[in-house]
Design an enzyme around this catalytic site. Structure first.
Site, PDB file in Angstrom:
ATOM      1  N   ARG A  15      49.672  39.359  37.465  1.00 55.88           N
ATOM      2  CA  ARG A  15      49.262  39.374  38.827  1.00 55.88           C
ATOM      3  C   ARG A  15      47.935  38.882  39.128  1.00 55.88           C
ATOM      4  NH1 ARG A  15      46.508  42.589  42.308  1.00 55.88           N
ATOM      5  NH2 ARG A  15      46.281  44.540  41.053  1.00 55.88           N
ATOM      6  N   HIS A  58      42.941  45.165  33.644  1.00 59.28           N
ATOM      7  CA  HIS A  58      41.865  44.396  34.262  1.00 59.28           C
ATOM      8  C   HIS A  58      40.774  44.124  33.525  1.00 59.28           C
ATOM      9  CE1 HIS A  58      39.113  43.623  37.515  1.00 59.28           C
ATOM     10  NE2 HIS A  58      39.784  43.870  38.423  1.00 59.28           N
ATOM     11  N   LEU A  67      37.285  51.130  37.754  1.00 58.44           N
ATOM     12  CA  LEU A  67      37.420  49.737  38.075  1.00 58.44           C
ATOM     13  C   LEU A  67      36.137  49.194  38.682  1.00 58.44           C
ATOM     14  CD1 LEU A  67      39.421  47.542  37.913  1.00 58.44           C
ATOM     15  CD2 LEU A  67      39.624  47.614  40.204  1.00 58.44           C
ATOM     16  N   SER A 115      35.551  45.980  40.672  1.00 62.27           N
ATOM     17  CA  SER A 115      36.359  44.834  41.347  1.00 62.27           C
ATOM     18  C   SER A 115      36.096  43.689  40.772  1.00 62.27           C
ATOM     19  CB  SER A 115      36.549  44.896  42.486  1.00 62.27           C
ATOM     20  OG  SER A 115      37.037  43.905  43.379  1.00 62.27           O
ATOM     21  N   GLU A 116      37.225  42.762  40.724  1.00 60.61           N
ATOM     22  CA  GLU A 116      36.767  41.376  40.599  1.00 60.61           C
ATOM     23  C   GLU A 116      35.951  40.550  41.572  1.00 60.61           C
ATOM     24  OE1 GLU A 116      40.654  39.639  38.738  1.00 60.61           O
ATOM     25  OE2 GLU A 116      40.430  37.969  40.503  1.00 60.61           O
ATOM     26  N   PHE A 126      38.577  34.835  44.486  1.00 56.08           N
ATOM     27  CA  PHE A 126      39.232  35.870  43.330  1.00 56.08           C
ATOM     28  C   PHE A 126      39.644  35.023  42.302  1.00 56.08           C
ATOM     29  CE2 PHE A 126      39.688  40.456  43.286  1.00 56.08           C
ATOM     30  CZ  PHE A 126      38.988  40.484  44.308  1.00 56.08           C
ATOM     31  N   GLY A 167      51.658  55.674  50.181  1.00 56.38           N
ATOM     32  CA  GLY A 167      50.308  54.777  50.105  1.00 56.38           C
ATOM     33  C   GLY A 167      50.745  53.479  50.865  1.00 56.38           C
ATOM     34  N   ARG A 208      43.279  37.321  35.235  1.00 57.67           N
ATOM     35  CA  ARG A 208      42.908  38.862  34.552  1.00 57.67           C
ATOM     36  C   ARG A 208      43.487  38.578  32.946  1.00 57.67           C
ATOM     37  NH1 ARG A 208      43.983  42.784  39.509  1.00 57.67           N
ATOM     38  NH2 ARG A 208      42.058  42.095  40.542  1.00 57.67           N
ATOM     39  N   GLN A 249      49.257  44.910  33.489  1.00 58.49           N
ATOM     40  CA  GLN A 249      48.161  44.179  33.481  1.00 58.49           C
ATOM     41  C   GLN A 249      46.934  45.004  33.061  1.00 58.49           C
ATOM     42  OE1 GLN A 249      46.211  43.147  37.761  1.00 58.49           O
ATOM     43  NE2 GLN A 249      46.773  41.167  36.600  1.00 58.49           N
ATOM     44  N   GLU A 300      53.876  48.795  44.394  1.00 58.18           N
ATOM     45  CA  GLU A 300      53.589  48.698  42.882  1.00 58.18           C
ATOM     46  C   GLU A 300      55.059  49.153  41.966  1.00 58.18           C
ATOM     47  OE1 GLU A 300      49.839  49.904  41.253  1.00 58.18           O
ATOM     48  OE2 GLU A 300      50.557  49.534  39.310  1.00 58.18           O
ATOM     49  N   HIS A 320      45.622  48.521  34.434  1.00 53.97           N
ATOM     50  CA  HIS A 320      45.289  48.603  35.874  1.00 53.97           C
ATOM     51  C   HIS A 320      46.646  48.307  36.738  1.00 53.97           C
ATOM     52  CE1 HIS A 320      43.104  47.663  39.473  1.00 53.97           C
ATOM     53  NE2 HIS A 320      43.708  46.461  39.547  1.00 53.97           N
TER      54      HIS A 320
END
Ligand SMILES: Cc1cc2nc3c(=O)[nH]c(=O)nc-3n(C[C@H](O)[C@H](O)[C@H](O)COP(=O)(O)OP(=O)(O)OC[C@H]3O[C@@H](n4cnc5c(N)ncnc54)[C@H](O)[C@@H]3O)c2cc1C
Length: 583
Positions: A397, A244, A254, A256-257, A118, A16, A288, A242, A386, A355
């Protein structure tokens, strides 16, 4: 089962963003292999949507110190401030590096990297939301992953794709434990591969698949922390997980924010913008943990929407349609595909979704793995991304700080590993070190138990989502622990149907479930012990933050007899003293 031996200076587990960024640092300097259970560009980083933050000041005044303040406050004062300072300072170069690598960021009309708002990112210590997140529409992670992968290909990095790491090797011949390589299972053949290596860096991502409603890919099963945990390496801050706020209702996929960064609003069943009550200054752009809790409260107090009043709405209908098309194309399609809803004209049903793991393998700011509360380093072992806990996110976070974390600490971990392996001799590893793995695989294939992996995983996910999510109590956590311990017993009585060698997902999913169960148990034990509410860890029976007793990181160890022992280490302070968290 055939066994192949390989010899490398450095092995990176995971391709990743964190693994690839580390590989770029190591490539060309020392002989390196990247080992990944997925084809690299299928890693979850590619699913990241909203952005990566850095105080570039491209569209509004901003400073890395403001970013650091927001991150510390966002972490509910559990983040380590020296590490947060490094991340926020290095963020600016990290974005510019990506740009030089060819990353296609969204641009301002003048051609600069555009930035958007954000949650929890503010100007001047909380005055108002600030535009700090760099992005590429709502496919930022996809762009980062492709860019880093291309850079790895250009540098001739050696990849072993669809190789799943099952074990870590240590050299203890000098009396000190040092990393000495890994054992991997080749998915397409069922062969085992022993990689003897001076350095090993884990970048295996999160473990959101311990929850039923989750934004995470099916493959995020905590393999790195899970297999190190079995070798008596502690895992840090597991209880901080977390949720989300905006997962698609019923699916957890998801949204997104960035949707709220672009002006989206949360509304309850009667259409009220409830975040005005909870966070009067930043409203829908609160961090969040606070937003997820607020949604939970709306639903619990009967103000949810739908026949069961068990969701709220993300409302984008007031945004110009062109803005939705340009800035939020993918998530709009998700709403159309999964709910049959047109986000330009209809509000979208959402619920909090599991999340992101704030906890993970404890490391210092150079990715070196720390094995106790005195921060003793295990030579040659590194972690980033992560799966690691530096800790820059503390108890919660901020959005867009993870894509940042993976490139900053991926780079630092890779650099430190390249320097280390250049000066140490090759480790001693006996022939036949793969025997425990071989025996485990054989035992699973031979087992004729009565339990099925899928069923046990569903039971685990259900209890975690019900009892150890946004809001917890002693009672709910005890319920989760009892269920997990029952499932662990049943896990000893599983059978798999596929006994073959080629792409045996039955087998790998059985081993993945083992990691999820171990980590979930330690998570719940840590959450039971922490008698306070901080960040994502909210206890209805202890609803206040207790800085006197709990400014500590949790370390969970798995003991020889399989039981979990907890230890603690203090949070590293800095400029910012804990304050009440108002937004
Ligand atoms: C839907 C979604 C959207 C997100 N959006 C954002 C965002 O906009 N901004 C932000 O900052 N963060 C975002 N995040 C979080 C962020 O994307 C992740 O935390 C981050 O990308 C993790 O990167 P990583 O390199 O640590 O792990 P991953 O990208 O998950 O990669 C893990 C790698 O490890 C490998 N691996 C795992 N186990 C093994 C094993 N046993 N053997 C071999 N290989 C193994 C996998 O093959 C994979 O290559 C989002 C997350 C999700 C789920």
């Amino acid at each position: 089962m055939k066994v192949h031996y390989h010899s490398y200076d450095a092995v990176i587990v995971g391709a990743g963003g964190a693994g690839l960024r580390a590989a770029i640092e190591v490539a060309g300097k020392v002989k390196t292999a990247v080992i990944t259970k997925l084809y690299p560009t299928r890693s979850h980083t590619g699913a990241a949507q909203g952005g990566m933050c850095a105080a570039l000041s491209n569209v509004e005044e901003d400073y890395w110190e403001w970013h650091a303040f927001d991150t510390v406050k966002g972490s509910d004062y559990l983040g380590d401030q020296p590490a947060i300072d490094i991340m926020c300072k290095e963020a600016i170069d990290a974005v510019i590096d990506l740009e030089h690598f060819g990353m296609a960021f969204s641009r301002t009309p003048e051609g600069r990297i555009d930035q958007r708002r954000f949650g929890g990112h503010t100007r001047n210590h909380g005055e108002a939301p600030v535009r700090r997140s760099c992005y590429a529409a709502d496919r930022t992670g996809h762009m980062i992953l492709q860019t880093l992968y291309q850079q790895c290909v250009a540098r001739d990095v050696t990849f072993f794709n669809e190789f799943q790491v099952f074990d870590i090797l240590f050299d203890e011949s000098t009396g000190e434990r040092k990393a000495a390589g890994i054992v991997a299972y080749e998915l397409s053949t069922g062969d085992l591969h022993v990689f003897v290596s001076k350095g090993v860096l884990f970048a295996t991502g999160g473990y959101g698949k311990m929850f039923r409603i989750s934004s995470n890919a099916h493959t995020l099963t905590g393999d790195g922390p899970g297999l190190l945990f079995r070798k008596q390496i502690p895992i840090q801050d597991l209880e901080f997980y977390q949720f989300h706020p905006t997962g698609i209702y019923g699916f957890g996929i998801l949204l997104s924010e960035a949707a709220r960064g672009e002006g989206g609003i949360l509304r309850n069943g009667s259409g009220e913008r409830f975040m005005e009550r909870v966070a009067p200054t930043v409203k829908d752009l609160a961090p969040r943990d606070m937003v997820s809790r607020a949604i939970h409260a709306e639903i619990r107090q009967g103000r949810g929407a739908g026949p069961d009043k068990d969701y709220v709405y993300l409302d984008l209908t007031h945004l110009p349609p062109e803005q939705i098309d340009a800035k939020l194309p993918d998530i709009s399609d998700f709403a159309r595909t999964y709910l049959g809803i047109e986000p330009k004209t209809q509000p979208i049903p959402i619920q909090p979704t599991a999340h992101y793991a704030m906890g993970g393998i404890p490391t210092n700011v150079d990715g070196e793995v720390l094995v106790d509360s005195n921060e003793t380093i295990l030579p040659g072992l590194y972690a980033a991304g992560e799966c690691a806990c530096v800790s820059v996110h503390g108890a919660n976070r901020l959005g867009t700080n993870s894509l940042l974390d993976i490139v900053v600490f991926g780079r630092r971990g890779g650099k430190a590993m390249a320097e280390y392996v250049a000066k140490v001799p090759h480790p001693e590893v006996a022939r036949g070190v793969e025997t425990p793995v071989r025996e485990r695989i054989q035992a699973l294939k031979d087992a004729n138990g009565t339990m099925k992996v899928g069923e046990l995983r569903t039971n685990l996910q259900q209890t975690m989502t019900l009892n150890a999510s946004v809001v917890r109590t002693q009672e709910s956590l005890e319920e989760a622990l009892t269920t997990i311990q029952t499932i662990k017993k049943q896990y000893n009585d599983i059978a798999i149907d596929d006994k073959g060698e080629v792409f045996n997902y039955d087998l790998v999913e059985a081993l993945e479930l083992g990691h999820l169960l171990d980590l979930a148990e330690a998570f719940v034990i840590g959450a039971l012990a922490r008698k306070e509410s901080r960040g994502a860890h909210w206890r209805d029976d202890f609803p206040t933050r207790d800085d006197q007793n709990w400014m500590t990181h949790t370390l969970a160890y798995r003991q020889e007899d399989g039981s979990v022992r907890l230890d603690y280490k203090p949070v590293k302070g800095g400029k910012y003293q804990p304050m009440e968290r108002k937004y």
